[in-house]
Design a protein around this motif. Structure first.
Motif, PDB file in Angstrom:
ATOM      1  N   ALA A  52       1.641  -1.726 -16.716  1.00  0.00           N
ATOM      2  CA  ALA A  52       0.788  -2.907 -16.864  1.00  0.00           C
ATOM      3  C   ALA A  52       1.299  -4.052 -15.995  1.00  0.00           C
ATOM      4  CB  ALA A  52       0.740  -3.334 -18.332  1.00  0.00           C
ATOM      5  N   ILE A  53       2.602  -4.254 -16.003  1.00  0.00           N
ATOM      6  CA  ILE A  53       3.195  -5.322 -15.195  1.00  0.00           C
ATOM      7  C   ILE A  53       3.052  -5.019 -13.710  1.00  0.00           C
ATOM      8  CG2 ILE A  53       5.350  -6.515 -14.630  1.00  0.00           C
ATOM      9  CD1 ILE A  53       6.210  -6.004 -17.563  1.00  0.00           C
ATOM     10  N   ASP A  54       3.320  -3.771 -13.333  1.00  0.00           N
ATOM     11  CA  ASP A  54       3.231  -3.400 -11.917  1.00  0.00           C
ATOM     12  C   ASP A  54       1.800  -3.515 -11.397  1.00  0.00           C
ATOM     13  OD1 ASP A  54       5.909  -2.978 -11.837  1.00  0.00           O
ATOM     14  OD2 ASP A  54       5.815  -0.792 -11.732  1.00  0.00           O
ATOM     15  N   SER A  55       0.811  -3.197 -12.232  1.00  0.00           N
ATOM     16  CA  SER A  55      -0.583  -3.338 -11.800  1.00  0.00           C
ATOM     17  C   SER A  55      -0.896  -4.790 -11.475  1.00  0.00           C
ATOM     18  CB  SER A  55      -1.521  -2.828 -12.902  1.00  0.00           C
ATOM     19  OG  SER A  55      -1.372  -1.432 -13.079  1.00  0.00           O
ATOM     20  N   HIS A  56      -0.367  -5.704 -12.270  1.00  0.00           N
ATOM     21  CA  HIS A  56      -0.565  -7.127 -11.984  1.00  0.00           C
ATOM     22  C   HIS A  56       0.133  -7.508 -10.683  1.00  0.00           C
ATOM     23  CE1 HIS A  56      -1.115 -11.397 -12.576  1.00  0.00           C
ATOM     24  NE2 HIS A  56       0.192 -11.598 -12.551  1.00  0.00           N
ATOM     25  N   LEU A  87       0.868 -13.107 -15.399  1.00  0.00           N
ATOM     26  CA  LEU A  87       2.076 -12.414 -15.836  1.00  0.00           C
ATOM     27  C   LEU A  87       2.447 -12.822 -17.257  1.00  0.00           C
ATOM     28  CD1 LEU A  87       4.553 -10.629 -15.281  1.00  0.00           C
ATOM     29  CD2 LEU A  87       5.644 -12.624 -14.232  1.00  0.00           C
ATOM     30  N   ASP A  88       2.402 -14.132 -17.545  1.00  0.00           N
ATOM     31  CA  ASP A  88       2.758 -14.595 -18.886  1.00  0.00           C
ATOM     32  C   ASP A  88       1.759 -14.114 -19.931  1.00  0.00           C
ATOM     33  OD1 ASP A  88       5.043 -15.842 -18.029  1.00  0.00           O
ATOM     34  OD2 ASP A  88       4.111 -17.807 -17.776  1.00  0.00           O
ATOM     35  N   LEU A  89       0.480 -14.025 -19.562  1.00  0.00           N
ATOM     36  CA  LEU A  89      -0.505 -13.467 -20.492  1.00  0.00           C
ATOM     37  C   LEU A  89      -0.148 -12.026 -20.858  1.00  0.00           C
ATOM     38  CD1 LEU A  89      -3.994 -14.650 -19.146  1.00  0.00           C
ATOM     39  CD2 LEU A  89      -2.840 -15.396 -21.233  1.00  0.00           C
ATOM     40  N   ILE A  90       0.239 -11.256 -19.850  1.00  0.00           N
ATOM     41  CA  ILE A  90       0.606  -9.854 -20.095  1.00  0.00           C
ATOM     42  C   ILE A  90       1.842  -9.765 -20.968  1.00  0.00           C
ATOM     43  CG2 ILE A  90       1.426  -7.734 -18.992  1.00  0.00           C
ATOM     44  CD1 ILE A  90      -0.317  -8.536 -16.565  1.00  0.00           C
ATOM     45  N   PHE A 123      -2.370  -8.484  -7.608  1.00  0.00           N
ATOM     46  CA  PHE A 123      -2.333  -9.892  -7.239  1.00  0.00           C
ATOM     47  C   PHE A 123      -1.812 -10.044  -5.811  1.00  0.00           C
ATOM     48  CE2 PHE A 123      -1.288 -14.306  -7.118  1.00  0.00           C
ATOM     49  CZ  PHE A 123      -2.070 -14.923  -8.084  1.00  0.00           C
ATOM     50  N   THR A 124      -0.795  -9.257  -5.469  1.00  0.00           N
ATOM     51  CA  THR A 124      -0.215  -9.345  -4.121  1.00  0.00           C
ATOM     52  C   THR A 124      -1.222  -8.942  -3.066  1.00  0.00           C
ATOM     53  OG1 THR A 124       2.005  -8.881  -4.995  1.00  0.00           O
ATOM     54  CG2 THR A 124       1.660  -8.564  -2.634  1.00  0.00           C
ATOM     55  N   LEU A 125      -1.938  -7.839  -3.273  1.00  0.00           N
ATOM     56  CA  LEU A 125      -2.939  -7.395  -2.303  1.00  0.00           C
ATOM     57  C   LEU A 125      -4.052  -8.422  -2.147  1.00  0.00           C
ATOM     58  CD1 LEU A 125      -3.211  -3.601  -3.198  1.00  0.00           C
ATOM     59  CD2 LEU A 125      -2.340  -4.576  -1.065  1.00  0.00           C
ATOM     60  N   GLN A 126      -4.457  -9.033  -3.256  1.00  0.00           N
ATOM     61  CA  GLN A 126      -5.496 -10.065  -3.183  1.00  0.00           C
ATOM     62  C   GLN A 126      -4.991 -11.268  -2.389  1.00  0.00           C
ATOM     63  OE1 GLN A 126      -6.517 -12.344  -6.765  1.00  0.00           O
ATOM     64  NE2 GLN A 126      -8.670 -11.946  -6.317  1.00  0.00           N
ATOM     65  N   ALA A 127      -3.747 -11.682  -2.654  1.00  0.00           N
ATOM     66  CA  ALA A 127      -3.184 -12.830  -1.949  1.00  0.00           C
ATOM     67  C   ALA A 127      -3.072 -12.559  -0.451  1.00  0.00           C
ATOM     68  CB  ALA A 127      -1.812 -13.170  -2.527  1.00  0.00           C
ATOM     69  N   MET A 164       0.807  -1.219   0.000  1.00  0.00           N
ATOM     70  CA  MET A 164       0.000   0.000   0.000  1.00  0.00           C
ATOM     71  C   MET A 164       0.845   1.276   0.000  1.00  0.00           C
ATOM     72  SD  MET A 164      -3.065  -0.553  -0.603  1.00  0.00           S
ATOM     73  CE  MET A 164      -3.562   1.143  -0.341  1.00  0.00           C
ATOM     74  N   PRO A 165       1.851   1.425   0.878  1.00  0.00           N
ATOM     75  CA  PRO A 165       2.662   2.640   0.774  1.00  0.00           C
ATOM     76  C   PRO A 165       3.470   2.709  -0.518  1.00  0.00           C
ATOM     77  CG  PRO A 165       3.582   1.153   2.423  1.00  0.00           C
ATOM     78  CD  PRO A 165       2.224   0.629   2.056  1.00  0.00           C
ATOM     79  N   LEU A 166       3.745   1.555  -1.108  1.00  0.00           N
ATOM     80  CA  LEU A 166       4.473   1.561  -2.377  1.00  0.00           C
ATOM     81  C   LEU A 166       3.628   2.167  -3.493  1.00  0.00           C
ATOM     82  CD1 LEU A 166       7.036   0.736  -3.901  1.00  0.00           C
ATOM     83  CD2 LEU A 166       6.053  -1.539  -4.179  1.00  0.00           C
ATOM     84  N   VAL A 167       2.317   1.893  -3.467  1.00  0.00           N
ATOM     85  CA  VAL A 167       1.452   2.388  -4.551  1.00  0.00           C
ATOM     86  C   VAL A 167       0.763   3.708  -4.216  1.00  0.00           C
ATOM     87  CG1 VAL A 167       1.028   0.037  -5.343  1.00  0.00           C
ATOM     88  CG2 VAL A 167      -0.601   1.101  -3.779  1.00  0.00           C
TER      89      VAL A 167
END
Length: 220
Positions: free
Chosen positions: A145-149, A208-211, A153-157, A106-109
């Motif tokens: 785009a990569i950072d959004s994933h 990630l691979d899809l992106i 994903f990290t916040l969801q996990a 969260m502080p990173l984003v």
């Protein structure tokens, strides 16, 4: 005869910015960022709270430096590397680092992070993409785009309401709320999880691979 006390006094480890940050990181990893205060930090270091201000400006300064410390743990892309492999390694490294420090995403984003580690991390990412032929504009889009994933994903996990080992049990528990007559596709998916045909786990590398594969087809 009793031993005489040593005339050599134990020296207290001097307070420093590095020592403060390492202690703050430990406290945040243990109890979360919300619980971190200057008073609690001083207590953990065994010093008066006011002495911290000889080395850091305030709590925001501490948090900014903590975030930069976390970013320094992430693998930095090499300019001469294959860009897809470099971005994949970078993303997987970032995801693992953020899972080790659950408070950090969260502080990173949500903050303006301009510490040396973040600047190097961002510059190296852009440099790798530029070397691969992306324009600066496209390199910025690719990075975002990569950072959004990574962050999503990290916040969801980190915030998912139950553990992966409990997916089948929870699917069975919620099955009556998703009758097949009304929600046929969710019901069938849930039944696959209950039977063990599918574990229900969302995989970081899959998205990630899809992106990355889609980005490879972009006009640079």
């Amino acid at each position: 005869m009793a031993n005489k006390p040593s005339s050599k006094k134990l020296e207290r480890i001097p307070l420093s910015r590095e020592r403060i940050l390492q202690c703050a990181l430990r406290l945040a990893d243990e109890d979360g960022l919300e619980s971190l205060s200057m008073r609690k930090l001083a207590q953990a270091l065994g010093v008066k709270a006011m002495s911290l201000y000889n080395h850091v400006t305030n709590r925001d300064d501490v948090i900014d430096c903590m975030v930069d410390c976390i970013v320094s743990e992430i693998e930095v892309p090499k300019l001469d590397a294959d860009w897809k492999e470099a971005m994949r390694r970078r993303a997987i490294s970032a995801h693992k680092v953020l899972l080790r420090h659950p408070w950090a995403t969260m502080p990173l984003v949500s903050r303006v992070n301009v510490g040396p580690a973040m600047l190097q991390y961002t510059d190296s990412t852009l440099g790798c993409l530029r070397a691969a032929g992306f324009s600066y504009e496209m390199a910025d889009h690719v990075q975002n785009a990569i950072d959004s994933h990574i962050y999503g994903f990290t916040l969801q996990a980190l915030n998912f309401p139950f553990e992966p080992a409990d997916y089948a049990e929870m699917a069975a528990q919620f099955l009556p709320q998703i009758p097949e007559s009304q929600y046929p596709h969710i019901n069938q998916l849930a039944q696959q999880v209950i039977r063990g045909d599918y574990d229900g786990l969302h995989r970081f590398a899959f998205g990630l691979d899809l992106i990355l594969d889609s980005l490879d087809r972009l006009e640079k």
